[in-house]
Design an enzyme around this catalytic site. Structure first.
Site, PDB file in Angstrom:
ATOM      1  N   GLU A  91       0.811  -1.206   0.000  1.00  0.00           N
ATOM      2  CA  GLU A  91       0.000   0.000   0.000  1.00  0.00           C
ATOM      3  C   GLU A  91       0.851   1.265   0.000  1.00  0.00           C
ATOM      4  OE1 GLU A  91      -3.144   0.603  -0.493  1.00  0.00           O
ATOM      5  OE2 GLU A  91      -3.747  -1.493  -0.592  1.00  0.00           O
ATOM      6  N   GLU A 137      -6.745   1.775 -10.072  1.00  0.00           N
ATOM      7  CA  GLU A 137      -7.361   2.562 -11.134  1.00  0.00           C
ATOM      8  C   GLU A 137      -8.524   3.433 -10.662  1.00  0.00           C
ATOM      9  OE1 GLU A 137     -10.549  -0.279 -13.362  1.00  0.00           O
ATOM     10  OE2 GLU A 137      -8.437  -0.693 -13.775  1.00  0.00           O
ATOM     11  N   GLU A 139      -8.579   4.844  -7.606  1.00  0.00           N
ATOM     12  CA  GLU A 139      -8.061   5.538  -6.431  1.00  0.00           C
ATOM     13  C   GLU A 139      -7.501   6.897  -6.840  1.00  0.00           C
ATOM     14  OE1 GLU A 139      -5.908   3.746  -2.618  1.00  0.00           O
ATOM     15  OE2 GLU A 139      -4.782   3.446  -4.466  1.00  0.00           O
TER      16      GLU A 139
END
Length: 186
Positions: A91, A137, A139
């Site tokens: 992340e 995609e 985000e």
């Protein structure tokens, strides 16, 4: 205290992409039966990343339930069977493009234990190397640097509302203060 509740019946009322919702019947220690609503979530990770100048790498992200942009540490959902350390590293890279040389587990939190079964695992990342962001995609977020001391002040002043971010800030602050005093964790 020591009171426990026994699950008598589980009933899934909604299955979604991010959460499932159950309405359980539980038995109290007195024998009385009650309904409990539970939001099931696979869990998540959050990373407070500090660069060499003690700037925190944060994201500003629109959050639909509140219809506004929030200041948050990079974070995301655990995938099925994924280990939280590798998810946190993933992340951080996806959202900010940074890879840490030093990566420390701060602890875990239950963001809303009255109805949600989510566990969030918090990390502190330091000695960062820029490698390039790879956001999902769907985000959309802005990556910013804020001096860590200013971020602590913002949190204390009530300017940050995201629980994982608040916990990460204050857990990291405590860790950094202990390090500066030469205290070691046991």
């Amino acid at each position: 205290m020591g009171y426990q509740e026994k699950t008598v019946r589980k009933n899934i009322v909604f299955e979604g992409k991010i959460v499932n919702v159950r309405q359980d019947e539980a038995e109290l220690h007195t024998g009385k039966r009650v309904l409990r609503e539970v939001v099931e979530h696979s869990g998540g990770v959050a990373v407070l990343a500090l660069d060499g100048e003690q700037n925190a790498i944060i994201v500003r992200q629109f959050r639909y339930p509140f219809m506004k942009e929030l200041i948050e540490v990079p974070a995301g959902k655990l995938e099925q069977g994924e280990e939280h350390r590798s998810a946190a590293l993933r992340e951080l890279k996806e959202e900010t493009g940074f890879r840490p040389e030093k990566f420390e587990f701060l602890g875990s939190i239950y963001p809303s234990p009255g109805y949600c079964a989510e566990i969030l695992y918090l990390y502190l990342a330091r000695e960062l190397e820029q490698t390039g962001a790879e956001p999902d995609e769907d985000e959309y977020l802005n990556v910013e640097k804020i001096p860590f001391s200013s971020l602590v002040d913002m949190a204390a002043a009530g300017e940050i509302h995201d629980s994982k971010t608040l916990c990460a800030i204050f857990m990291a602050k405590e860790r950094l203060e202990k390090e500066s005093k030469g205290e070691m964790d046991e």
